[in-house]
Write an enzyme that holds these catalytic residues in place. Structure first.
Site, mmCIF file in Angstrom:
data_model
loop_
_atom_site.group_PDB
_atom_site.id
_atom_site.type_symbol
_atom_site.label_atom_id
_atom_site.label_comp_id
_atom_site.label_asym_id
_atom_site.label_seq_id
_atom_site.Cartn_x
_atom_site.Cartn_y
_atom_site.Cartn_z
ATOM 1 N N GLU A 25 13.129 -15.314 -65.881
ATOM 2 C CA GLU A 25 12.449 -14.074 -66.287
ATOM 3 C C GLU A 25 13.475 -12.960 -66.128
ATOM 4 O O GLU A 25 13.992 -12.762 -65.023
ATOM 5 C CB GLU A 25 11.218 -13.774 -65.445
ATOM 6 C CG GLU A 25 10.476 -12.529 -65.916
ATOM 7 C CD GLU A 25 9.699 -11.813 -64.821
ATOM 8 O OE1 GLU A 25 8.701 -11.145 -65.154
ATOM 9 O OE2 GLU A 25 10.080 -11.934 -63.627
ATOM 10 N N ASP A 80 7.122 -21.691 -59.803
ATOM 11 C CA ASP A 80 7.609 -20.311 -59.905
ATOM 12 C C ASP A 80 8.576 -20.095 -58.731
ATOM 13 O O ASP A 80 8.191 -20.281 -57.577
ATOM 14 C CB ASP A 80 6.431 -19.341 -59.831
ATOM 15 C CG ASP A 80 6.641 -18.086 -60.683
ATOM 16 O OD1 ASP A 80 5.731 -17.748 -61.475
ATOM 17 O OD2 ASP A 80 7.724 -17.486 -60.559
ATOM 18 N N ASP A 97 11.673 -15.921 -61.172
ATOM 19 C CA ASP A 97 11.142 -14.559 -61.173
ATOM 20 C C ASP A 97 12.273 -13.531 -61.107
ATOM 21 O O ASP A 97 13.182 -13.652 -60.278
ATOM 22 C CB ASP A 97 10.227 -14.418 -59.954
ATOM 23 C CG ASP A 97 9.382 -13.162 -59.998
ATOM 24 O OD1 ASP A 97 9.550 -12.313 -59.118
ATOM 25 O OD2 ASP A 97 8.567 -13.051 -60.932
ATOM 26 N N HIS A 154 0.884 -13.403 -66.947
ATOM 27 C CA HIS A 154 0.021 -12.777 -65.928
ATOM 28 C C HIS A 154 0.374 -11.312 -65.701
ATOM 29 O O HIS A 154 -0.267 -10.628 -64.894
ATOM 30 C CB HIS A 154 0.166 -13.538 -64.615
ATOM 31 C CG HIS A 154 1.560 -13.488 -64.108
ATOM 32 N ND1 HIS A 154 2.620 -14.095 -64.769
ATOM 33 C CD2 HIS A 154 2.114 -12.842 -63.063
ATOM 34 C CE1 HIS A 154 3.737 -13.827 -64.127
ATOM 35 N NE2 HIS A 154 3.469 -13.064 -63.097
ATOM 36 N N ASP A 155 1.406 -10.811 -66.416
ATOM 37 C CA ASP A 155 1.825 -9.407 -66.294
ATOM 38 C C ASP A 155 1.518 -8.592 -67.549
ATOM 39 O O ASP A 155 1.815 -7.391 -67.588
ATOM 40 C CB ASP A 155 3.345 -9.333 -66.065
ATOM 41 C CG ASP A 155 3.777 -9.853 -64.710
ATOM 42 O OD1 ASP A 155 4.949 -10.272 -64.581
ATOM 43 O OD2 ASP A 155 2.941 -9.861 -63.792
HETATM 44 O O1 TEU Z 1 7.578 -9.485 -62.879
HETATM 45 C C1 TEU Z 1 8.681 -8.677 -63.027
HETATM 46 C C2 TEU Z 1 8.378 -7.574 -63.919
HETATM 47 O O2 TEU Z 1 9.183 -7.169 -64.656
HETATM 48 C C3 TEU Z 1 7.047 -7.081 -63.906
HETATM 49 O O3 TEU Z 1 6.657 -6.722 -62.691
HETATM 50 C C4 TEU Z 1 6.980 -5.874 -64.729
HETATM 51 O O4 TEU Z 1 7.713 -4.878 -64.179
HETATM 52 C C5 TEU Z 1 5.641 -5.420 -64.767
HETATM 53 O O5 TEU Z 1 4.765 -6.419 -64.749
HETATM 54 C C6 TEU Z 1 5.512 -4.763 -66.037
HETATM 55 O O6 TEU Z 1 4.413 -4.084 -65.889
HETATM 56 C C7 TEU Z 1 7.720 -10.534 -61.949
HETATM 57 C C8 TEU Z 1 6.396 -11.264 -61.848
HETATM 58 O O7 TEU Z 1 6.087 -11.808 -63.100
HETATM 59 C C9 TEU Z 1 5.368 -10.247 -61.415
HETATM 60 O O8 TEU Z 1 4.070 -10.791 -61.414
HETATM 61 C C10 TEU Z 1 5.731 -9.787 -60.016
HETATM 62 O O9 TEU Z 1 4.856 -8.774 -59.641
HETATM 63 C C11 TEU Z 1 7.164 -9.253 -59.991
HETATM 64 O O10 TEU Z 1 8.094 -10.077 -60.680
HETATM 65 C C12 TEU Z 1 7.662 -9.225 -58.561
HETATM 66 O O11 TEU Z 1 7.761 -10.532 -58.078
#
Ligand code: TEU
Length: 598
Positions: free
Chosen positions: A279, A112, A220, A351-352
């Protein structure tokens, strides 16, 4: 990513398709996968001890969420040392042992890459913060208070942008009297990619990991790295406290230049078969074509967010009912938009995101059928599928009782901000239970023992009590389980060319319950059907009668249907609740393939 010499030249159709077009990626969230030392937090030796489970599943690539040194303010997406492993997860030696074990088993591992921001404890930021004239000051976004205002006063922030984790995107540094930008938590200051020193430092770090043998990167929020240097205010939503700055940092003015430079500086000289996936919240189909066009040499594929935003209103916590027509509309657009140039990634979970069987399926009486139907529909689309740990078991959302059960900074901050704005705890918890990222982060359910075989200690977040029924040990020993169904789907992508390379034709686009489409390649057609309903559904498909005489490639119902149960009209196919069916037949031009059919 085919690295050398293809930038700028469209490769002849005869060239072998990229390896990742037949690959399936498995995402591991290290904190919740397997704990080897009983501290209640997953770690690298824990992952290594479970690799044969992934070999049995048949996946090709492991995506490892961050394991770098981090204060864990955002569970590792706040990195204080990119070239070291957080002691919670192990050591660089543990990492090398894991990577060797992955390669020995014929799989690949991508890291990542979190370079839109660092941790505020990263030496780069510690230096940058130390004084206004520190050489690394411009490695981040520092700005004085809004003109005519005194630093610290309400509204004195340089812009009105709201952070993804609640509050302003600006944090005042009392010592220097200036603000620094953080699109996420205040412990995640954004790097200033306008500064070439920053970019070169990132490229050197990436080369360091590739030299160590990793096979690529998941990047990310990589479409956030180019901001409009003027940093204009964002438009505010009615009743919204903060403005929406996304117009000024989402796919910003130099984003393609930066990604092309990254390719040239990091990947172009490498011969290995690497994978890069960006992403990209808010990315459009048109932009995705530019990002994933091999000729432009930026990234191999992107994660887009359209389908994971279908059940939300103005904000993610504002729940809206899921409509299958919306999903088909979105996926149909992405399949068509990247049919000729570019490539899609396919995912329900990460994971989000909350667990898909609870979100778009049925995690009660029809859990296994819904989970396998959702898997069939996703994996038979054109693109590279991603499986999030536990998805292959049909893991569900968790029964969070109170705010004390949550750990995720986004959820905890939202609760505090919503409470302060007068919303009731119950109302807020309703949104959190449905959409919190912690639904994805409960420990992996390996068996039915008290802590699900995840740890011998006390897990950092509670194990889902339904692990007594839903767990890997039970699933692996049951040939009719979701695990073995995923294994068969992955096998299909490896063995049936139409799955990886076939074109895509949507059918029954207006059917509210059934998702139907045809994939076609090399004289073979596949008809894919998925019933998104607790009820029997009838769908009108061209050639329905002929299709039903064709070979069934895969179906999620163990028992064939009783004849009368599914009696249907000549031009329709009848599906049982949450049924998935994939028919295979020779691609005879006389048979109907276009939506309308002869
Ligand atoms: O996620 C980016 C992102 O778009 C998410 O945070 C989204 O806004 C949120 O999950 C929707 O609810 C990436 C990573 O996947 C996330 O785990 C991190 O928290 C974020 O970036 C910051 O690094």
């Amino acid at each position: 990513m085919n690295n050398q010499t293809d930038a700028g030249v469209r490769s002849p159709a005869t060239e072998a398709p990229a390896w990742w077009k037949t690959a399936v990626v498995y995402q591991i969230y290290p904190r919740s996968f397997a704990d080897s030392d009983g501290d209640g937090i997953g770690d690298l030796p824990g992952i290594t001890s479970r690799l044969d489970y992934l070999v049995q599943l048949g996946v090709d690539v492991i995506w490892l969420s961050p394991v770098y040194r981090s204060p864990q303010d955002d569970m590792g997406y706040d990195i204080s040392d990119y070239q070291d492993i957080d002691s919670t997860y192990g050591t660089l030696d543990d990492f090398d042992a894991l990577l060797a074990a992955v390669h020995q088993r014929g799989m690949r591992l991508i890291m990542d890459l979190v370079v839109n921001h660092t941790s505020d404890e990263h030496p780069w930021f510690v230096e940058s913060r130390s004084s206004r004239d520190n050489p690394k000051r411009d490695w981040y976004w520092w700005r004085p208070a809004r003109s005519g205002m005194r630093a610290g006063d309400p509204g004195a922030e340089p812009t009105n942008w709201g952070s993804a984790f609640s509050g302003s995107v600006w944090e005042l540094d009392e010592t220097s009297g200036e603000y620094y930008l953080h699109l996420f938590s205040r412990k995640q200051p954004d790097l200033n990619w306008e500064n070439p020193e920053v970019r070169q430092a990132v490229y050197a770090m990436m080369r360091w990991w590739l030299d160590r043998g990793v096979d690529g990167f998941r990047m990310d929020v990589i479409n956030f790295i180019s901001k409009d240097p003027a940093l204009p205010d964002g438009h505010t939503r009615r009743g919204g406290r903060y403005g929406d700055g996304r117009d000024h940092y989402l796919c910003g003015p130099r984003i393609h230049e930066f990604l092309r430079e990254m390719h040239d500086e990091v990947f172009a000289q490498r011969t290995g078969e690497l994978l890069t996936v960006g992403e990209m919240p808010g990315v459009t189909v048109a932009e995705a074509v530019l990002f994933t066009d091999p000729v432009r040499a930026e990234v191999d594929m992107v994660f887009q967010f359209e389908h994971v935003s279908l059940d939300e209103g103005a904000i993610k916590w504002d729940l809206q009912p899921f409509q299958l027509l919306d999903l088909k509309g979105s996926f149909g657009r992405w399949q068509a938009g990247l049919a000729e140039v570019g490539w899609n990634s396919l995912y329900w979970n990460n994971h989000d995101q909350p667990r898909v069987v609870s979100r778009f399926g049925n995690d009660g009486s029809h859990r296994v059928l819904a989970a396998t139907m959702l898997a069939t529909v996703l994996h038979l689309h054109r693109g590279t599928p991603y499986i999030y740990q536990g998805e292959e078991l049909g893991m569900t959302n968790a029964p969070f009782d109170s705010i004390d059960d949550f750990r995720d900074i986004e959820s905890v901050n939202h609760y505090a901000e919503a409470l302060a704005s007068g919303r009731s705890p119950d109302e807020i918890l309703r949104g959190l239970r449905a959409k919190s990222r912690d639904n994805a982060r409960t420990p992996m359910q390996w068996d039915d023992t008290p802590q699900a075989g995840f740890t011998t200690g006390t897990p950092w977040i509670a194990v889902n009590p339904n692990h007594t029924e839903i767990n890997a040990a039970a699933a692996v020993s049951d040939q009719d389980s979701t695990f073995h169904y995923y294994r068969r789907l992955i096998e299909l992508r490896h063995t049936e060319p139409a799955v990886a390379h076939g074109d895509f034709t949507m059918h029954a686009a207006h059917d509210e319950n059934v998702y139907a489409f045809v994939r076609r390649a090399n004289d073979v057609q596949l008809l894919v059907l998925g019933n998104f309903s607790d009820e029997v559904s009838r769908v009108r498909i061209p050639d329905a009668a002929q299709w039903q005489t064709a070979e069934v490639l895969i179906s999620n119902y163990v028992a064939a249907a009783e004849s009368d149960e599914l009696a249907g009209a000549e031009d329709e196919i009848v599906l049982r609740p949450w049924e998935a069916l994939v028919y295979r037949r020779p691609d005879n031009p006389l048979t109907a393939s276009s939506p309308g059919g002869p």
